[in-house]
Structure formats: C-alpha cells, structure tokens
Design a protein around this motif. Structure first.
Motif, PDB file in Angstrom:
ATOM      1  N   ALA A 126      44.559 -11.971 -56.622  1.00  0.00           N
ATOM      2  CA  ALA A 126      43.602 -12.061 -57.513  1.00  0.00           C
ATOM      3  C   ALA A 126      42.250 -12.502 -56.959  1.00  0.00           C
ATOM      4  O   ALA A 126      42.236 -13.173 -55.930  1.00  0.00           O
ATOM      5  N   PHE A 127      41.336 -11.721 -57.153  1.00  0.00           N
ATOM      6  CA  PHE A 127      39.956 -11.738 -56.565  1.00  0.00           C
ATOM      7  C   PHE A 127      38.933 -11.768 -57.429  1.00  0.00           C
ATOM      8  O   PHE A 127      38.655 -11.347 -58.340  1.00  0.00           O
ATOM      9  N   SER A 128      38.014 -12.758 -56.809  1.00  0.00           N
ATOM     10  CA  SER A 128      36.647 -12.918 -57.613  1.00  0.00           C
ATOM     11  C   SER A 128      35.362 -12.050 -56.670  1.00  0.00           C
ATOM     12  O   SER A 128      35.272 -12.300 -55.723  1.00  0.00           O
ATOM     13  N   ILE A 129      35.008 -11.084 -57.370  1.00  0.00           N
ATOM     14  CA  ILE A 129      33.852 -10.182 -56.714  1.00  0.00           C
ATOM     15  C   ILE A 129      32.443 -10.923 -57.173  1.00  0.00           C
ATOM     16  O   ILE A 129      32.170 -11.626 -57.999  1.00  0.00           O
ATOM     17  N   VAL A 130      31.782 -10.993 -55.664  1.00  0.00           N
ATOM     18  CA  VAL A 130      30.512 -11.488 -55.848  1.00  0.00           C
ATOM     19  C   VAL A 130      29.408 -10.486 -55.636  1.00  0.00           C
ATOM     20  O   VAL A 130      28.256 -10.409 -56.231  1.00  0.00           O
ATOM     21  N   ASP A 131      29.835  -9.257 -54.951  1.00  0.00           N
ATOM     22  CA  ASP A 131      28.733  -8.145 -54.872  1.00  0.00           C
ATOM     23  C   ASP A 131      29.822  -7.065 -54.370  1.00  0.00           C
ATOM     24  O   ASP A 131      30.667  -7.152 -53.836  1.00  0.00           O
ATOM     25  N   ILE A 132      28.988  -5.614 -54.757  1.00  0.00           N
ATOM     26  CA  ILE A 132      29.363  -4.588 -54.571  1.00  0.00           C
ATOM     27  C   ILE A 132      28.579  -3.402 -54.262  1.00  0.00           C
ATOM     28  O   ILE A 132      27.462  -3.355 -55.085  1.00  0.00           O
ATOM     29  N   THR A 133      28.733  -2.616 -53.282  1.00  0.00           N
ATOM     30  CA  THR A 133      28.020  -1.627 -53.062  1.00  0.00           C
ATOM     31  C   THR A 133      28.656  -0.108 -52.824  1.00  0.00           C
ATOM     32  O   THR A 133      29.734  -0.341 -52.350  1.00  0.00           O
TER      33      THR A 133
ATOM     34  N   ASP B  84      23.667  -4.380 -69.842  1.00  0.00           N
ATOM     35  CA  ASP B  84      22.694  -3.482 -69.032  1.00  0.00           C
ATOM     36  C   ASP B  84      21.963  -4.128 -67.889  1.00  0.00           C
ATOM     37  O   ASP B  84      21.468  -3.455 -67.083  1.00  0.00           O
ATOM     38  N   SER B  85      22.172  -5.562 -67.922  1.00  0.00           N
ATOM     39  CA  SER B  85      21.542  -6.137 -66.955  1.00  0.00           C
ATOM     40  C   SER B  85      22.497  -6.687 -65.638  1.00  0.00           C
ATOM     41  O   SER B  85      22.067  -7.284 -64.691  1.00  0.00           O
ATOM     42  N   ASP B  86      23.929  -6.603 -65.724  1.00  0.00           N
ATOM     43  CA  ASP B  86      24.796  -7.082 -64.746  1.00  0.00           C
ATOM     44  C   ASP B  86      24.807  -6.100 -63.862  1.00  0.00           C
ATOM     45  O   ASP B  86      25.168  -4.929 -64.036  1.00  0.00           O
ATOM     46  N   LYS B  87      24.489  -6.686 -62.557  1.00  0.00           N
ATOM     47  CA  LYS B  87      24.456  -5.781 -60.980  1.00  0.00           C
ATOM     48  C   LYS B  87      25.860  -5.232 -61.029  1.00  0.00           C
ATOM     49  O   LYS B  87      25.961  -3.865 -60.848  1.00  0.00           O
ATOM     50  N   ILE B  88      26.889  -5.959 -61.101  1.00  0.00           N
ATOM     51  CA  ILE B  88      28.190  -5.546 -60.676  1.00  0.00           C
ATOM     52  C   ILE B  88      28.798  -4.577 -61.643  1.00  0.00           C
ATOM     53  O   ILE B  88      29.294  -3.512 -61.421  1.00  0.00           O
TER      54      ILE B  88
ATOM     55  N   LEU C  19      32.221 -10.887 -68.439  1.00  0.00           N
ATOM     56  CA  LEU C  19      31.094 -10.645 -68.647  1.00  0.00           C
ATOM     57  C   LEU C  19      30.380 -10.589 -69.952  1.00  0.00           C
ATOM     58  O   LEU C  19      31.260 -10.116 -71.094  1.00  0.00           O
ATOM     59  N   PRO C  20      29.264 -11.496 -70.327  1.00  0.00           N
ATOM     60  CA  PRO C  20      28.887 -11.374 -71.846  1.00  0.00           C
ATOM     61  C   PRO C  20      28.532  -9.959 -72.185  1.00  0.00           C
ATOM     62  O   PRO C  20      27.984  -9.072 -71.501  1.00  0.00           O
ATOM     63  N   LYS C  21      28.903  -9.713 -73.387  1.00  0.00           N
ATOM     64  CA  LYS C  21      28.505  -8.264 -73.963  1.00  0.00           C
ATOM     65  C   LYS C  21      27.049  -7.961 -73.792  1.00  0.00           C
ATOM     66  O   LYS C  21      26.623  -6.992 -73.499  1.00  0.00           O
ATOM     67  N   ASP C  22      26.302  -8.987 -74.226  1.00  0.00           N
ATOM     68  CA  ASP C  22      24.759  -8.900 -74.311  1.00  0.00           C
ATOM     69  C   ASP C  22      24.357  -8.796 -72.647  1.00  0.00           C
ATOM     70  O   ASP C  22      22.978  -8.640 -72.892  1.00  0.00           O
ATOM     71  N   SER C  23      25.026  -8.696 -71.743  1.00  0.00           N
ATOM     72  CA  SER C  23      24.378  -8.745 -70.254  1.00  0.00           C
ATOM     73  C   SER C  23      24.879  -7.352 -69.592  1.00  0.00           C
ATOM     74  O   SER C  23      24.634  -7.318 -68.502  1.00  0.00           O
TER      75      SER C  23
ATOM     76  N   VAL D 135      29.734  -0.640 -60.834  1.00  0.00           N
ATOM     77  CA  VAL D 135      31.053   0.118 -60.858  1.00  0.00           C
ATOM     78  C   VAL D 135      31.333   0.898 -62.009  1.00  0.00           C
ATOM     79  O   VAL D 135      31.998   1.955 -61.693  1.00  0.00           O
ATOM     80  N   LYS D 136      30.391   1.008 -62.966  1.00  0.00           N
ATOM     81  CA  LYS D 136      30.525   2.098 -64.142  1.00  0.00           C
ATOM     82  C   LYS D 136      30.199   3.381 -63.511  1.00  0.00           C
ATOM     83  O   LYS D 136      30.379   4.263 -64.067  1.00  0.00           O
TER      84      LYS D 136
END
Length: 184
Positions: A177-184, A129-133, A123-127, A137-138
């Motif tokens: 190896a997995f690509s995540i789309v959503d997580i809750t 704050d806005s990246d949902k995943i 993910l881009p560093k500038d996103s 996860v954090k």
C-alpha cells in the motif's frame, strides 16, 4: 600545462559529440537496495525447515520492513510501469484515483521479479483540474514507464502494509500500500 588541459578539453568535447547506440543503465541505488533486501529475505525463507519457522521469520520480516521504511522515509525517483489506472467517485465531494506501479527487479539473480506499489490517491472533486498527480496520471497510458516519489504505508504496530497479503506473495511479488507524492 595549459596546452594539456586544452587538448583534454577538446578531446572530451569531441568524445561527447560521437553518437553511441549504447545507453548507460542507471539503477536507482535505493530501488536496488530494496530489491536486494527482498531477495535476501526470500532466500532465507526458502532455507527454513518448517512452517512454524517460516511464519515466525515472515512476522519478523514485516516488522523489519516497517523499520526500514521508517528509516528511509521517502522513495525518490523510482522507475516503474504504471497500470490499472482508474478514478472512482467515493463521495459527492471526493474521488479516488487508483493505480499500480510495478518495479522490475534489475538484479539478474533475482527471485523477486516485480515489487508492486498500489496507490489509492484521494482528492476533492473541486481540485481535479488543479491536482498535479491526477493531471499527470490521467494522461498516461497503461504500461507506460514513470518515475515516482512516495512512501509505503505502515500499520499502527509499525509493520509494512501489504495491499494483498499472503506469505508467498510477501516474498515472491509483494504488493505494498503506497502513498504517492510525485510522479513524472
């Protein structure tokens, strides 16, 4: 007839109000099917008489898993334990969020106890704050239960992509190896 429906409605309403310590076990059918496929493959692998047959079988399994993954497309609402959560700077503009999702095999007769998905989420560093995943996860602790959607990565030849491949791990404790789309 109306009285019968009314009585049934009242009884069902009252039944819903009664506390119960028993929680229903809900198993995602797609997740169970995937675990069952691994168990069948491992049983077949064990029955083979020599390393040549096992190697040929394992190669066919990698392709068959790739076809299965292609047919399913997206794993939806799978339950797992999350662990190994890290975020590293890759370049001046990008970070890599890395974590593992371990799915327990719900089958009581399972050879395979866990199937693990290894996630490297760029993910881009500038996103940040806005990246949902990233923001979900954090704020999750290692060994927490999560639900996720995503897909297993495949190689150019159509085989399933294993993160840490060995023929034994392919059957006993596969790491995809997995690509995540959503997580809750």
């Amino acid at each position: 007839m109306k009285k019968l429906y009314l009585v049934l409605l009242v009884l069902l309403s009252l039944y819903g109000c009664v506390e119960s310590n028993l929680k229903p076990v809900v198993i995602n059918a797609q997740q169970q099917e995937f675990a069952d496929i691994h168990n069948r493959n491992y049983k077949q692998h064990l029955r083979l008489g020599n390393d040549i047959l096992k190697s040929e079988f394992d190669d066919s399994v990698k392709l068959a898993m790739g076809k299965y993954i292609d047919s399913v497309k997206l794993f939806v609402n799978w339950k797992a334990k999350i662990w190994g959560i890290k975020c590293r700077e890759i370049t001046r503009k990008y970070n890599k969020l890395h974590f593992w999702l371990s799915c327990h095999n719900p089958s009581s007769s399972a050879y395979i106890t866990y199937i693990t998905f290894v996630v490297d989420y760029m993910l881009p560093k500038d996103s940040l704050d806005s990246d949902k995943i990233y923001n979900i996860v954090k704020n999750v602790s290692d060994d927490s239960t999560v639900y996720f959607d995503g897909f297993i990565k495949t190689k150019a030849n159509g085989e399933a992509k294993y993160e840490q491949f060995s023929f034994e791990n392919m059957h006993l404790s596969p790491d995809y190896a997995f690509s995540i789309v959503d997580i809750t």
